[in-house]
Enzyme design. Structure first.
Site, PDB file in Angstrom:
ATOM      1  N   ASP A  12       3.031 -16.115  57.444  1.00  0.00           N
ATOM      2  CA  ASP A  12       1.948 -15.223  57.875  1.00  0.00           C
ATOM      3  C   ASP A  12       2.156 -14.892  59.352  1.00  0.00           C
ATOM      4  OD1 ASP A  12      -0.575 -13.845  57.721  1.00  0.00           O
ATOM      5  OD2 ASP A  12      -1.455 -15.499  58.840  1.00  0.00           O
ATOM      6  N   SER A  13       1.380 -13.916  59.819  1.00  0.00           N
ATOM      7  CA  SER A  13       1.441 -13.572  61.228  1.00  0.00           C
ATOM      8  C   SER A  13       0.806 -14.673  62.090  1.00  0.00           C
ATOM      9  CB  SER A  13       0.701 -12.256  61.463  1.00  0.00           C
ATOM     10  OG  SER A  13      -0.621 -12.360  60.975  1.00  0.00           O
ATOM     11  N   CYS A  75       0.740 -12.836  54.430  1.00  0.00           N
ATOM     12  CA  CYS A  75       0.179 -11.783  55.278  1.00  0.00           C
ATOM     13  C   CYS A  75       0.133 -10.457  54.505  1.00  0.00           C
ATOM     14  CB  CYS A  75       1.055 -11.634  56.512  1.00  0.00           C
ATOM     15  SG  CYS A  75       0.479 -10.373  57.646  1.00  0.00           S
ATOM     16  N   GLU A 154     -11.740 -15.610  63.417  1.00  0.00           N
ATOM     17  CA  GLU A 154     -11.101 -16.602  64.301  1.00  0.00           C
ATOM     18  C   GLU A 154     -12.102 -17.185  65.295  1.00  0.00           C
ATOM     19  OE1 GLU A 154      -7.201 -15.679  65.718  1.00  0.00           O
ATOM     20  OE2 GLU A 154      -6.512 -15.210  63.692  1.00  0.00           O
ATOM     21  N   HIS A 188      -7.655 -13.195  56.335  1.00  0.00           N
ATOM     22  CA  HIS A 188      -8.866 -13.793  56.908  1.00  0.00           C
ATOM     23  C   HIS A 188     -10.122 -13.572  56.065  1.00  0.00           C
ATOM     24  CE1 HIS A 188      -6.162 -13.851  60.287  1.00  0.00           C
ATOM     25  NE2 HIS A 188      -7.058 -14.414  61.078  1.00  0.00           N
TER      26      HIS A 188
HETATM   27  N1  DGL Z   1      -2.404 -11.763  58.426  1.00  0.00           N
HETATM   28  C1  DGL Z   1      -2.863 -10.413  58.663  1.00  0.00           C
HETATM   29  C2  DGL Z   1      -3.079  -9.713  57.315  1.00  0.00           C
HETATM   30  O1  DGL Z   1      -3.337 -10.342  56.307  1.00  0.00           O
HETATM   31  C3  DGL Z   1      -4.127 -10.369  59.499  1.00  0.00           C
HETATM   32  C4  DGL Z   1      -3.923 -10.771  60.942  1.00  0.00           C
HETATM   33  C5  DGL Z   1      -2.957  -9.859  61.685  1.00  0.00           C
HETATM   34  O2  DGL Z   1      -3.276  -8.663  61.868  1.00  0.00           O
HETATM   35  O3  DGL Z   1      -1.902 -10.336  62.056  1.00  0.00           O
HETATM   36  O4  DGL Z   1      -2.988  -8.516  57.246  1.00  0.00           O
END
Ligand code: DGL
Length: 268
Positions: A12-13, A75, A154, A188
């Site tokens: 994930d990011s 992600c 967050e 999220h």
């Molecule tokens: N993990 C990203 C998503 O699911 C959300 C957070 C980000 O923008 O990095 O799109």
């Protein structure tokens, strides 16, 4: 190393992918799990396809060195923008979150109108529309970027009045469309389920792509006889920056501690 003994990687990011990781750990408790959060370069949700694809390939290369048998792209933004490039570059299965979510949404809808919420990058990519159209069931899709949700989650404002107000604003146009199914197209958003359920009302079914993803990952491993038969699973966490912040947020996302979080360099 025997194929089945290899690890399942979740990428994930940042910290949000832990909502997917949690589901994967729940349905695959005997697996060796490796998680990577690209905390140095998040958010992906406001980045270009080129950038997200490059980051994703760099992370995949790092994870491949850790003896993995499957890569789960938790992600949504990376699933929307970089999945074809990852699939082409890797010779292990690469699972994105969009496919499982749209299949679940198509099965759930009665009226045939599906709402999708996600980051700006995910919405702009039109990946969800394409995937829903690809099912060939004549479904109508209505989408809405919800960029404020990630920082609100967050911040821990899962039930905060401000979050409720923002959710009302974001969901209003979707509600007007008459949708009866809403895909939570961002890592999220599952944490906002109580607020979103209240704002959307009883008639709207929420689809959590993490849970759907985990089910499909397990089915894939079982079909290909690649699941780890028994024993206790393990978990390893890597981030590209600020491991302490990740540890702190991770406790909130997972409801339990994550132990050691290692700093990793992934840029080429
Ligand atoms: N993990 C990203 C998503 O699911 C959300 C957070 C980000 O923008 O990095 O799109």
């Amino acid at each position: 190393m025997r194929e089945a003994a290899k690890a399942v990687a979740v990428f994930d990011s940042g910290v949000g992918g832990l909502t997917v990781f949690k589901e994967v750990r729940r349905v695959l408790p005997a697996e060796r799990l490796v998680y990577f959060g690209d905390t140095a370069r998040l958010p992906y949700g406001s980045k270009s396809k080129e950038a997200v694809t490059r980051f994703s390939l760099e992370i995949a290369r790092f994870l491949l060195e850790r003896d993995i048998k499957m890569l789960i792209v938790a992600c949504n933004s990376a699933s929307a923008l970089a999945l074809p490039a990852l699939e082409a570059a890797l010779d292990i299965p690469v699972l994105g979150v969009i496919g499982p979510a749209v299949r679940a949404a198509a099965a759930a809808t009665r009226v045939g109108t599906i709402g999708v919420i996600g980051t700006e990058a995910t919405v702009q990519s039109q990946a969800y529309e394409r995937a829903l159209e690809g099912l060939g069931c004549g479904l109508r899709t209505v989408v809405k970027p919800c960029p404020l949700f990630v920082p609100l989650v967050e911040e821990g404002w899962w039930e905060h009045p401000v979050t409720r107000q923002v959710a009302r604003e974001y969901l209003r146009p979707l509600m007007r469309s008459g949708m009866d199914t809403l895909i939570l197209g961002c890592t999220h958003y599952p944490l906002l389920k109580p607020v979103l359920a209240r704002v959307a009302g009883r008639g709207v079914r929420l689809i959590d792509s993490g849970a759907e993803m985990a089910r499909e990952a397990r089915a894939w491993l079982m079909t290909h006889k690649l699941e780890r038969g028994g024993g206790k699973g393990s978990q390893e966490f890597f981030v590209s920056d600020a491991p302490e912040r990740f540890r702190r947020l991770a406790r909130r996302f997972l409801g339990s501690g994550v132990g050691k979080v290692e700093l990793a360099r992934v840029e080429a």
